[in-house]
Every structure is written in C-alpha cells, then in structure tokens.
Design a protein around this motif. Structure first.
Motif, PDB file in Angstrom:
ATOM      1  N   GLU A 118       3.669  14.775 -11.202  1.00  0.00           N
ATOM      2  CA  GLU A 118       4.103  14.946 -12.586  1.00  0.00           C
ATOM      3  C   GLU A 118       2.973  15.430 -13.484  1.00  0.00           C
ATOM      4  N   ILE A 119       1.750  15.009 -13.195  1.00  0.00           N
ATOM      5  CA  ILE A 119       0.610  15.401 -14.027  1.00  0.00           C
ATOM      6  C   ILE A 119       0.232  16.857 -13.790  1.00  0.00           C
ATOM      7  N   ILE A 120       0.220  17.276 -12.534  1.00  0.00           N
ATOM      8  CA  ILE A 120      -0.176  18.649 -12.195  1.00  0.00           C
ATOM      9  C   ILE A 120       1.062  19.533 -12.298  1.00  0.00           C
ATOM     10  N   GLN A 121       1.119  20.349 -13.353  1.00  0.00           N
ATOM     11  CA  GLN A 121       2.300  21.176 -13.575  1.00  0.00           C
ATOM     12  C   GLN A 121       2.027  22.667 -13.419  1.00  0.00           C
ATOM     13  N   TYR A 122       0.787  23.087 -13.626  1.00  0.00           N
ATOM     14  CA  TYR A 122       0.479  24.511 -13.581  1.00  0.00           C
ATOM     15  C   TYR A 122      -0.324  24.839 -12.333  1.00  0.00           C
ATOM     16  N   HIS A 123      -0.228  26.074 -11.925  1.00  0.00           N
ATOM     17  CA  HIS A 123      -0.925  26.514 -10.716  1.00  0.00           C
ATOM     18  C   HIS A 123      -2.437  26.401 -10.876  1.00  0.00           C
ATOM     19  N   SER A 124      -2.949  26.683 -12.047  1.00  0.00           N
ATOM     20  CA  SER A 124      -4.396  26.583 -12.268  1.00  0.00           C
ATOM     21  C   SER A 124      -4.864  25.137 -12.155  1.00  0.00           C
ATOM     22  N   ALA A 167       0.840  -1.207   0.000  1.00  0.00           N
ATOM     23  CA  ALA A 167       0.000   0.000   0.000  1.00  0.00           C
ATOM     24  C   ALA A 167       0.871   1.252   0.000  1.00  0.00           C
ATOM     25  N   LEU A 168       1.999   1.206   0.699  1.00  0.00           N
ATOM     26  CA  LEU A 168       2.930   2.340   0.703  1.00  0.00           C
ATOM     27  C   LEU A 168       3.517   2.565  -0.683  1.00  0.00           C
ATOM     28  N   PHE A 169       3.903   1.491  -1.365  1.00  0.00           N
ATOM     29  CA  PHE A 169       4.423   1.621  -2.729  1.00  0.00           C
ATOM     30  C   PHE A 169       3.370   2.215  -3.657  1.00  0.00           C
ATOM     31  N   MET A 170       2.129   1.733  -3.546  1.00  0.00           N
ATOM     32  CA  MET A 170       1.054   2.269  -4.388  1.00  0.00           C
ATOM     33  C   MET A 170       0.812   3.745  -4.080  1.00  0.00           C
ATOM     34  N   GLY A 171       0.803   4.115  -2.804  1.00  0.00           N
ATOM     35  CA  GLY A 171       0.600   5.513  -2.433  1.00  0.00           C
ATOM     36  C   GLY A 171       1.708   6.411  -2.949  1.00  0.00           C
ATOM     37  N   CYS A 172       2.952   5.937  -2.849  1.00  0.00           N
ATOM     38  CA  CYS A 172       4.078   6.728  -3.365  1.00  0.00           C
ATOM     39  C   CYS A 172       4.002   6.884  -4.877  1.00  0.00           C
ATOM     40  N   ILE A 173       3.607   5.834  -5.561  1.00  0.00           N
ATOM     41  CA  ILE A 173       3.470   5.925  -7.020  1.00  0.00           C
ATOM     42  C   ILE A 173       2.380   6.918  -7.392  1.00  0.00           C
ATOM     43  N   ILE A 195       3.761  10.435  -6.829  1.00  0.00           N
ATOM     44  CA  ILE A 195       4.731  10.828  -7.851  1.00  0.00           C
ATOM     45  C   ILE A 195       4.028  11.133  -9.169  1.00  0.00           C
ATOM     46  N   LEU A 196       3.089  10.279  -9.551  1.00  0.00           N
ATOM     47  CA  LEU A 196       2.362  10.517 -10.800  1.00  0.00           C
ATOM     48  C   LEU A 196       1.523  11.789 -10.733  1.00  0.00           C
TER      49      LEU A 196
END
Length: 181
Positions: A132-138, A119-125, A128-129
């Motif tokens: 990476e997906i959310i790049q802009y402030h909006s 569950a920790l590995f899944m939460g960390c993934i 991280i994802l």
C-alpha cells in the motif's frame, strides 16, 4: 538484475533452512550440484538469447527482456505463448514466496521463540502495508535498490557475524577441565 539476485540469495539461505528436513543427506549433494548446474546453464542460455535478440542498448531499456523474446514464438497450438510464460513465472514466484515466508516464520520461531502463526500474521501485515505504501514505479525502484544494498551487506557480513558469535559462545560455554560439576 534484481530478480536474479533475489533468487541467488534465496537459494543460498533456503538450503540452510531445508537441510535439516532432508532424510538422505549422503545423496543430496549430487542433486544439489545438478540443480546448480542446471540453473547456471539455463541462466547463461537465457542471457545469450536475450543479448542476441535485443542487443546491448535495447536490453538496458527493456524491463522484461525474456518476455519480449517470447512474444516472437509462434506455435500452431497456442496463439499467445507469452501468456503461458507469464503464468509459469507467477507460479515460480509464488512457490519461492511461500518457501521464503515459511523459512522466515521458522527463523522467528527459532530466534525469538515466537509462534510461527504470529510471525506469519506479522509478515502478511508487513507485506500488505508495504504494497500500500509503494504506489509508484520510482518508489519501487528506490526500495529495490536499497534492499539490494542491504542484502549484499547481510550476505557477506551476517555469516561472519554468526561465526564470531558461535566462536564466542563456544569459548564461554566450554567447561573448564578442572572445574567441579
């Protein structure tokens, strides 16, 4: 607004996860009430200082109003007091994140019999994802708004759902009085 809501929701749910590990359950109520009182007084004082220092219009436009007010503090020992405040905020956010991650992995273990390590590995993934997906402030603002909306529903509907489930489970699992075992 978002940080305050997350902290309130965190305290609400973390109490249920941490309560089984408390050894002296009779004395914990006093300290819990003192912690809530301290948090409430600290929040009110911070709100009053932010309103007094910035005012209504500027308070709506400022992202970190408390950090802005700490920039005016001049101490002879420290040049930049606001850097120490940022370090304190990072430490407090990190500790809250660790307890949240631990309680979520424990919840996965209890609900789906999944080992905490996986569950920790899944939460960390997922973290991280999502970073990476959310790049802009909006994008972050829209994501936070939707999470807040979902969180409100979970906060008020989820306990009712759990209550109904536990009542149904008790009624179905209750042995009949005349039944043979």
């Amino acid at each position: 607004m978002h940080t305050a809501y997350v902290e309130i929701l965190f305290r609400y749910f973390a109490a249920y996860f941490l309560y089984p590990f408390i050894q002296d359950k009779r004395r914990v109520n006093r300290y819990t009430q003192l912690a809530v009182l301290y948090s409430a007084v600290f929040g009110i004082v911070t709100l009053i200082v932010a309103i007094a220092y910035l005012g209504g219009n500027q308070l709506e436009k400022t992202t970190w109003p408390n950090l802005t007010s700490f920039k005016i503090v001049k101490l002879p020992v420290m040049e930049r007091f606001d850097l120490f405040v940022v370090a304190y905020l990072v430490i407090s956010v990190f500790s809250v994140s660790l307890v949240l991650m631990w309680s979520s992995t424990r919840g996965f273990r209890e609900a789906w019999r999944l080992k905490q390590k996986y569950a920790l590995f899944m939460g960390c993934i997922v973290l991280i994802l999502s970073s990476e997906i959310i790049q802009y402030h909006s994008d972050e603002e829209n994501f936070s708004k939707s999470i807040r909306t979902i969180g409100v529903w979970i906060e008020y509907v989820y306990p009712l759902f759990l209550y109904v489930c536990t009542r149904c489970k008790r009624n179905f699992l209750k042995p009949e009085k005349g039944a043979e075992t």
